[in-house]
Design an enzyme around this catalytic site. Sequence first.
Site, PDB file in Angstrom:
ATOM      1  N   ARG A 198      30.405  73.948  50.222  1.00  0.00           N
ATOM      2  CA  ARG A 198      30.278  74.069  51.671  1.00  0.00           C
ATOM      3  C   ARG A 198      29.182  75.072  51.994  1.00  0.00           C
ATOM      4  O   ARG A 198      29.103  76.148  51.397  1.00  0.00           O
ATOM      5  CB  ARG A 198      31.606  74.535  52.303  1.00  0.00           C
ATOM      6  N   GLU A 246      24.055  71.208  59.392  1.00  0.00           N
ATOM      7  CA  GLU A 246      23.554  69.952  58.823  1.00  0.00           C
ATOM      8  C   GLU A 246      23.234  68.952  59.922  1.00  0.00           C
ATOM      9  O   GLU A 246      24.020  68.839  60.887  1.00  0.00           O
ATOM     10  CB  GLU A 246      24.596  69.369  57.859  1.00  0.00           C
ATOM     11  N   HIS A 259      23.348  66.567  51.203  1.00  0.00           N
ATOM     12  CA  HIS A 259      24.810  66.427  51.198  1.00  0.00           C
ATOM     13  C   HIS A 259      25.223  64.994  50.823  1.00  0.00           C
ATOM     14  O   HIS A 259      25.923  64.307  51.572  1.00  0.00           O
ATOM     15  CB  HIS A 259      25.405  66.809  52.558  1.00  0.00           C
TER      16      HIS A 259
END
Length: 320
Positions: free
Chosen positions: A238, A267, A286
Amino acid sequence: MKLVILESYVMEPGDLDWSGLRALVPDVAEYVRTPYDQIAQRIGDAELVVLNKCRMDEEILSKCPNLRWVGIIATGTDNLDLEACRRHGVSVANVPAYSTYSVAQMAFSLLLAICQCPERQDKALRDGYWQLEIPAGYGILPQVELYGKTFGVCGYGNIGRQTARLARAFGMEVLVWTRTVRPEYAQDGVTFVDLDTLLAKSDIVSLHCPATPATRGLVNGEALAKMKPGAILLNTARGALVDEAAVAQALTNGHLGYYAADAFAVEPLPADSLLRTAPRTLFTPHVAWATGGALKRLMEITARNLETFLAGAGENIVNR
């Protein structure tokens, strides 16, 4: 009953689909992406919602009185106010362990790319260079042998434990910092230490913690100062675990050897992020969780979560 899928982009057309959920609830509304200000409107009078990154909080819940179940297509639930969901009688089901092997694999993909630069070596070869003749402009780093190095794992859930297995397979000593040491870990061949010891002794530190009030900003300026000069930091967990400004500074002043990440505090990674201009970085958007095998498990478990909820029990409820 009605099901609303707020973020269908998670499944690319032509790969897997939502047929497992549609077989359970024929009345389905599907949206590719949903901004925060449209969440409540799109849920409307639906009882069931599937999401990935969308926020679910008191404001949304107060506008959706029929909502009874939220299926998050992920393991982490830090974008959901679980206590608010409980107060409103909304069960939240996550998908544990679906991406264990894929995320651990990504951690080592990043590490190996740093240690041996195969893509840059390939480009140099195709441009006509060989071995020590390769110009510095290709950015090829001195090759690093992992055997005998010390690998630190922060967080020892499914992914952290699998990453530790891979590190041991490379011949590394593995140090682990975790909140809970279980009896079954005794056979893993790792050493459990406090965080300060792990930071001071590890050549590579790999983050595998959930983002909680206790772990947010775990790797800050103070923690970075305790790391070995030239150490490598990996974050496939994370973005909130890391103070990104402090990491950029540690890279710039040369104390941190390399930072590789698949997760970020905001993000997509903002254009003005300090990480974008910091030296010795390697980033992926990601996507560690998105292998074919992981996505198949993701959909199977999500469908099972909904099926069992409709049957009156409910699997993987995190706010029961």
